[in-house]
Design a protein around this motif. Structure first.
Motif, PDB file in Angstrom:
ATOM      1  N   GLY A 332      18.347  26.824  -2.280  1.00 13.62           N
ATOM      2  CA  GLY A 332      17.556  26.692  -3.395  1.00 13.62           C
ATOM      3  C   GLY A 332      18.282  27.184  -4.800  1.00 13.62           C
ATOM      4  O   GLY A 332      19.212  27.799  -4.499  1.00 13.62           O
ATOM      5  N   PHE A 333      17.811  26.922  -5.541  1.00 16.51           N
ATOM      6  CA  PHE A 333      18.577  27.396  -7.309  1.00 16.51           C
ATOM      7  C   PHE A 333      18.160  28.595  -7.384  1.00 16.51           C
ATOM      8  O   PHE A 333      17.012  29.003  -7.895  1.00 16.51           O
ATOM      9  CB  PHE A 333      18.290  26.464  -8.260  1.00 16.51           C
ATOM     10  N   ILE A 334      19.065  29.724  -6.922  1.00 12.57           N
ATOM     11  CA  ILE A 334      18.838  30.817  -7.138  1.00 12.57           C
ATOM     12  C   ILE A 334      20.120  31.403  -7.666  1.00 12.57           C
ATOM     13  O   ILE A 334      21.260  31.352  -7.321  1.00 12.57           O
ATOM     14  CB  ILE A 334      18.683  31.716  -5.983  1.00 12.57           C
ATOM     15  N   ALA A 335      20.067  32.550  -8.794  1.00 16.27           N
ATOM     16  CA  ALA A 335      21.323  33.144  -9.321  1.00 16.27           C
ATOM     17  C   ALA A 335      20.922  34.672  -9.514  1.00 16.27           C
ATOM     18  O   ALA A 335      19.789  35.278  -9.414  1.00 16.27           O
ATOM     19  CB  ALA A 335      21.556  32.597 -10.592  1.00 16.27           C
ATOM     20  N   SER A 336      21.825  35.304  -9.901  1.00 12.07           N
ATOM     21  CA  SER A 336      21.897  36.939 -10.002  1.00 12.07           C
ATOM     22  C   SER A 336      20.801  37.186 -11.378  1.00 12.07           C
ATOM     23  O   SER A 336      19.956  38.131 -11.091  1.00 12.07           O
ATOM     24  CB  SER A 336      23.112  37.344 -10.563  1.00 12.07           C
ATOM     25  N   GLU A 337      20.801  36.201 -12.157  1.00  8.50           N
ATOM     26  CA  GLU A 337      19.748  36.356 -13.364  1.00  8.50           C
ATOM     27  C   GLU A 337      18.301  35.897 -13.063  1.00  8.50           C
ATOM     28  O   GLU A 337      17.608  36.603 -13.506  1.00  8.50           O
ATOM     29  CB  GLU A 337      20.331  35.187 -14.553  1.00  8.50           C
ATOM     30  N   CYS A 338      18.237  35.144 -12.150  1.00  5.21           N
ATOM     31  CA  CYS A 338      16.870  34.727 -11.638  1.00  5.21           C
ATOM     32  C   CYS A 338      16.790  33.959 -10.472  1.00  5.21           C
ATOM     33  O   CYS A 338      17.739  33.144 -10.145  1.00  5.21           O
ATOM     34  CB  CYS A 338      16.485  33.773 -12.914  1.00  5.21           C
ATOM     35  N   ARG A 339      15.548  34.290  -9.769  1.00  7.11           N
ATOM     36  CA  ARG A 339      15.400  33.189  -8.840  1.00  7.11           C
ATOM     37  C   ARG A 339      14.193  32.183  -9.241  1.00  7.11           C
ATOM     38  O   ARG A 339      13.021  32.484  -9.818  1.00  7.11           O
ATOM     39  CB  ARG A 339      14.400  34.119  -7.517  1.00  7.11           C
ATOM     40  N   PHE A 340      14.690  30.805  -9.168  1.00  2.98           N
ATOM     41  CA  PHE A 340      13.987  29.867  -9.747  1.00  2.98           C
ATOM     42  C   PHE A 340      12.728  29.486  -9.082  1.00  2.98           C
ATOM     43  O   PHE A 340      11.881  28.605  -9.606  1.00  2.98           O
ATOM     44  CB  PHE A 340      14.675  29.016 -10.497  1.00  2.98           C
ATOM     45  N   GLY A 341      13.098  29.521  -7.780  1.00  6.23           N
ATOM     46  CA  GLY A 341      12.081  28.945  -7.073  1.00  6.23           C
ATOM     47  C   GLY A 341      12.449  28.739  -5.473  1.00  6.23           C
ATOM     48  O   GLY A 341      13.597  29.415  -5.206  1.00  6.23           O
ATOM     49  N   VAL A 342      11.960  27.883  -4.802  1.00  7.76           N
ATOM     50  CA  VAL A 342      12.360  27.873  -3.481  1.00  7.76           C
ATOM     51  C   VAL A 342      12.303  26.281  -2.960  1.00  7.76           C
ATOM     52  O   VAL A 342      11.716  25.408  -3.502  1.00  7.76           O
ATOM     53  CB  VAL A 342      11.494  28.412  -2.289  1.00  7.76           C
ATOM     54  N   VAL A 343      13.138  25.771  -1.871  1.00  8.81           N
ATOM     55  CA  VAL A 343      13.158  24.306  -1.573  1.00  8.81           C
ATOM     56  C   VAL A 343      12.141  24.519  -0.179  1.00  8.81           C
ATOM     57  O   VAL A 343      12.198  25.213   0.669  1.00  8.81           O
ATOM     58  CB  VAL A 343      14.598  23.977  -1.219  1.00  8.81           C
ATOM     59  N   LEU A 344      11.435  23.560  -0.214  1.00  8.91           N
ATOM     60  CA  LEU A 344      10.372  23.353   0.858  1.00  8.91           C
ATOM     61  C   LEU A 344      10.362  22.122   1.612  1.00  8.91           C
ATOM     62  O   LEU A 344       9.805  21.983   2.683  1.00  8.91           O
ATOM     63  CB  LEU A 344       8.998  23.133   0.055  1.00  8.91           C
ATOM     64  N   ASP A 345      11.390  21.218   1.335  1.00 14.00           N
ATOM     65  CA  ASP A 345      11.578  20.082   2.165  1.00 14.00           C
ATOM     66  C   ASP A 345      12.937  19.827   2.678  1.00 14.00           C
ATOM     67  O   ASP A 345      13.737  20.868   2.570  1.00 14.00           O
ATOM     68  CB  ASP A 345      10.809  18.765   1.630  1.00 14.00           C
ATOM     69  N   ASP A 346      13.255  18.650   3.084  1.00 14.54           N
ATOM     70  CA  ASP A 346      14.640  18.420   3.547  1.00 14.54           C
ATOM     71  C   ASP A 346      15.439  17.837   2.490  1.00 14.54           C
ATOM     72  O   ASP A 346      16.625  17.134   2.665  1.00 14.54           O
ATOM     73  CB  ASP A 346      14.637  17.237   4.704  1.00 14.54           C
ATOM     74  N   THR A 347      15.120  17.883   1.109  1.00 16.73           N
ATOM     75  CA  THR A 347      16.014  17.575   0.035  1.00 16.73           C
ATOM     76  C   THR A 347      16.604  18.599  -0.259  1.00 16.73           C
ATOM     77  O   THR A 347      16.645  19.670   0.280  1.00 16.73           O
ATOM     78  CB  THR A 347      14.861  16.922  -1.032  1.00 16.73           C
ATOM     79  N   ILE A 348      17.481  18.496  -1.497  1.00 23.58           N
ATOM     80  CA  ILE A 348      18.322  19.732  -2.083  1.00 23.58           C
ATOM     81  C   ILE A 348      17.437  20.119  -3.404  1.00 23.58           C
ATOM     82  O   ILE A 348      18.076  21.088  -4.038  1.00 23.58           O
ATOM     83  CB  ILE A 348      19.701  19.073  -2.266  1.00 23.58           C
ATOM     84  N   ASP A 349      16.401  19.588  -3.654  1.00 26.38           N
ATOM     85  CA  ASP A 349      15.485  19.817  -4.544  1.00 26.38           C
ATOM     86  C   ASP A 349      14.684  21.166  -4.707  1.00 26.38           C
ATOM     87  O   ASP A 349      13.768  21.495  -3.701  1.00 26.38           O
ATOM     88  CB  ASP A 349      14.614  19.094  -5.203  1.00 26.38           C
ATOM     89  N   THR A 350      14.706  22.190  -5.711  1.00 27.66           N
ATOM     90  CA  THR A 350      14.072  23.252  -5.780  1.00 27.66           C
ATOM     91  C   THR A 350      12.763  23.163  -6.296  1.00 27.66           C
ATOM     92  O   THR A 350      12.477  22.526  -7.404  1.00 27.66           O
ATOM     93  CB  THR A 350      14.670  24.302  -6.471  1.00 27.66           C
ATOM     94  N   VAL A 351      11.610  23.783  -5.828  1.00 24.05           N
ATOM     95  CA  VAL A 351      10.259  23.837  -6.362  1.00 24.05           C
ATOM     96  C   VAL A 351      10.294  24.775  -7.061  1.00 24.05           C
ATOM     97  O   VAL A 351      10.498  26.110  -6.986  1.00 24.05           O
ATOM     98  CB  VAL A 351       9.237  23.788  -5.474  1.00 24.05           C
ATOM     99  N   LEU A 352      10.027  24.696  -8.526  1.00 17.06           N
ATOM    100  CA  LEU A 352      10.170  25.767  -9.620  1.00 17.06           C
ATOM    101  C   LEU A 352       8.741  26.286  -9.740  1.00 17.06           C
ATOM    102  O   LEU A 352       7.792  25.879  -9.235  1.00 17.06           O
ATOM    103  CB  LEU A 352      10.471  25.164 -11.028  1.00 17.06           C
ATOM    104  N   PHE A 353       8.739  27.547 -10.057  1.00 18.67           N
ATOM    105  CA  PHE A 353       7.335  28.383 -10.253  1.00 18.67           C
ATOM    106  C   PHE A 353       7.092  28.480 -11.574  1.00 18.67           C
ATOM    107  O   PHE A 353       7.600  29.629 -12.177  1.00 18.67           O
ATOM    108  CB  PHE A 353       7.852  29.688  -9.352  1.00 18.67           C
ATOM    109  N   PRO A 354       6.344  27.616 -12.147  1.00 18.75           N
ATOM    110  CA  PRO A 354       6.217  27.740 -13.805  1.00 18.75           C
ATOM    111  C   PRO A 354       5.258  28.794 -13.871  1.00 18.75           C
ATOM    112  O   PRO A 354       5.124  29.424 -15.130  1.00 18.75           O
ATOM    113  CB  PRO A 354       5.267  26.371 -13.881  1.00 18.75           C
TER     114      PRO A 354
END
Length: 562
Positions: A332-354
């Motif tokens: 998932g898209f995660i960095a030192s600055e921020c955790r943006f969300g998590v991946v929930l399926d077999d894609t490479i797409d991160t589910v964002l937490f608005p």
């Protein structure tokens, strides 16, 4: 599933329910949720020095979401870390209420655009309400895909928690390491090694020790951010398997490696001789002279690392080493600055937490504009690439991540994103704007066209010579310079097809033919070691395959065959 695993999974499922429910409803209404999140951030930080300077309390007078988005954009300039550095340094000197109420619990350290590292403030509340809650959703998601993910041991590589201290004594280090410390005890006991292992400064010794302890166990969950680190573990296993067997049988850790005495003593206290495991591993070695993960961890259930952008090269290699039943998921898209969300399926797409971060985006085509248009989460379109900006509860305001992301789909009505590349993977000498992904694709296409495989490659812009320097480590070590030059000719042709501006500049001779350089075997490992020796950190080593960087180019030149 054994009883301990059942209880651990049940505990994670129950404690993650509020976060999962909140995500479900937030994702159905991204515009309203984004406005609600931004209001909470502004209200919580209105009394800080930054909040007062930028009139956060007045911004809260906005009558609706659109007005709030608009006046926030006008009140706070989008910027990178250097604009925040003066505020962070005030915090680090002990001053409270600068970027966040009170003082940060810790500072996440990472490399910056200047010689100085970045120190990213992390509040206790942010770590508790964002990172920790997202982690529980992530662990519950593992259970949904592989319910035996924690039946065996967990092999998770993170960075060191404490790498130094701010002038006021606040910890500076890695968020990932701190979060591991805060994982529920029932799960933490499942880890293959204690976190003191990160106190081994020599990377060869550290990889050896991690794998010696990991190979001794029936690992069912394997995770680390960078798949290139997984390849290092695989290489360590292939090189030292016989040593592992001897150590496991005797309950020792080889004294051939430089391990601090205190760390060695702590590790040995948790180790016992295991002749049965050693016998199993001998059989593995007899059947597989170069054992892979699937050979010594046949029950591996769940694997997680980055798989997007330029990490795909390494993750594809990792995938070939896993058991067929293992579920290999994008971290998932995660960095030192921020955790943006998590991946929930077999894609490479991160589910964002608005409901946990406020996001803004600039289209790829508008990134060079002096006055780009900023889009909100609900305005994004599938298949379009954007540069992402984030506002967090932990002191980042309209922060430019310098990451290009692409919308791959939607969770409810909220866009999901995946990493494409760092913005500094876009290089331009004479206006051609050559992309890292184009270079990667051109090399891979040339492999198929020429029949020549490369183990590692990297490109550097050389503006003073109006050309690019391409460096290759060929699978066939006997590849001649002339053959390598022919390979570059094909790469150049492919780039002309992929990038019309590149073709125009090359055809007009404003951009000269790329230079060809042949690297010694194992150049990636040597290049990484040189980078780490210069002050990098293993867990955050980010390999950009196309860049303009004199320091790194000098390093790679040391690995060119004479």
């Amino acid at each position: 599933m054994n009883l301990v695993s059942f209880i651990a999974n049940l505990a994670v499922a129950i404690t993650s329910i509020p976060t999962r429910i909140a995500l479900y409803y937030a994702s159905r209404h991204p515009k309203q949720t984004s406005a609600w999140t931004l209001r909470r951030i502004l209200k919580e930080n209105a009394g800080t020095a930054f909040g007062k300077e930028h009139h956060f309390s007045k911004l809260l007078w906005a009558r609706n979401a659109d007005q709030l988005f608009r006046i926030y954009e006008h009140a706070v300039d989008a910027a990178d870390y250097e604009a925040l550095r003066p505020y962070v340094e005030r915090h680090m000197q002990g001053e409270p209420d600068v970027l966040i109420p009170g003082k940060p619990l810790m500072y996440a350290t990472t490399s910056g655009t200047t010689a100085k590292p970045k120190y990213l403030p992390m509040s206790a509340k942010y770590l508790r309400t964002v990172y920790s809650r997202m982690s529980k959703v992530w662990m519950h998601n593992m259970y949904l895909h592989r319910n035996k993910w924690i039946d065996g041991k967990v092999f998770q590589s993170t960075s060191k928690v404490v790498e130094g201290y701010a002038p006021d004594g606040t910890i500076c280090g890695a968020v990932s390491g701190l979060l591991v410390k805060k994982i529920p005890g029932m799960i933490r006991k499942k880890y293959a090694f204690p976190d003191c292992i990160n106190d081994i400064p020599d990377y060869t010794a550290r990889y050896y020790t991690m794998m010696r302890l990991g190979v001794a166990e029936d690992v069912t969950m394997f995770a680390t951010a960078n798949p290139s680190t997984m390849l290092e573990f695989a290489k360590s296993a292939a090189m030292h398997f016989s040593e592992f067997i001897e150590d496991i049988e005797k309950g020792t850790i080889s004294d051939q490696y430089d391990i601090p005495d205190a760390v060695r003593e702590e590790l040995l206290r948790g180790i016992k001789p295991n002749p049965a495991r050693a016998a199993f591993l001998r059989k593995v070695l007899e059947e597989h002279p170069e054992p892979q993960f699937k050979d010594f961890w046949p029950n591996l259930e769940f694997v997680s690392s980055w798989k997007c952008g330029n990490t795909k090269i390494a993750s594809d290699k990792v995938a070939e080493m896993l058991p067929e039943k293992a579920y290999y998921q994008e971290l998932g898209f995660i960095a030192s600055e921020c955790r943006f969300g998590v991946v929930l399926d077999d894609t490479i797409d991160t589910v964002l937490f608005p409901n946990m971060n406020y996001y803004e985006f600039v289209e790829e085509s508008d990134m060079d504009s002096e006055s780009p248009r900023f889009y909100r989460l609900h305005e994004l379109k599938k298949g379009v690439r954007y540069c992402i900006y984030v506002t967090t509860f932990s002191g980042l305001y309209r922060y430019n991540m310098h990451d290009m992301v692409e919308v791959g789909g939607f969770y409810k009505t909220t866009p999901k994103i995946h990493m494409v590349q760092k913005i500094n993977g876009i290089v331009s000498i004479t206006g051609e704007k050559l992309y890292e992904k184009q270079f990667i694709d051109a090399v891979h296409k040339a492999e198929g066209q020429t029949g020549r495989k490369v183990n590692f490659f990297i490109g550097f812009a050389t503006p003073e010579e109006s050309c690019y320097d391409f460096y290759y480590e060929f699978e066939n070590e006997e590849t001649s310079k002339d053959e390598a030059s022919d390979f570059t000719i094909q790469v150049d042709k492919n780039l002309k097809e992929m990038n019309v501006e590149y073709k125009t500049k090359r055809d007009s001779l404003r951009l000269k033919m790329p230079h060809t350089n042949v690297l010694y075997p194992n150049s990636y490992e040597m290049f990484k070691r040189l980078s780490l020796k210069a002050g990098g950190r293993d867990g955050q080593f980010k390999l950009v395959l196309l860049l303009q960087d004199k320091v790194r180019q000098i390093r790679i030149k040391r690995l060119v065959k004479k």
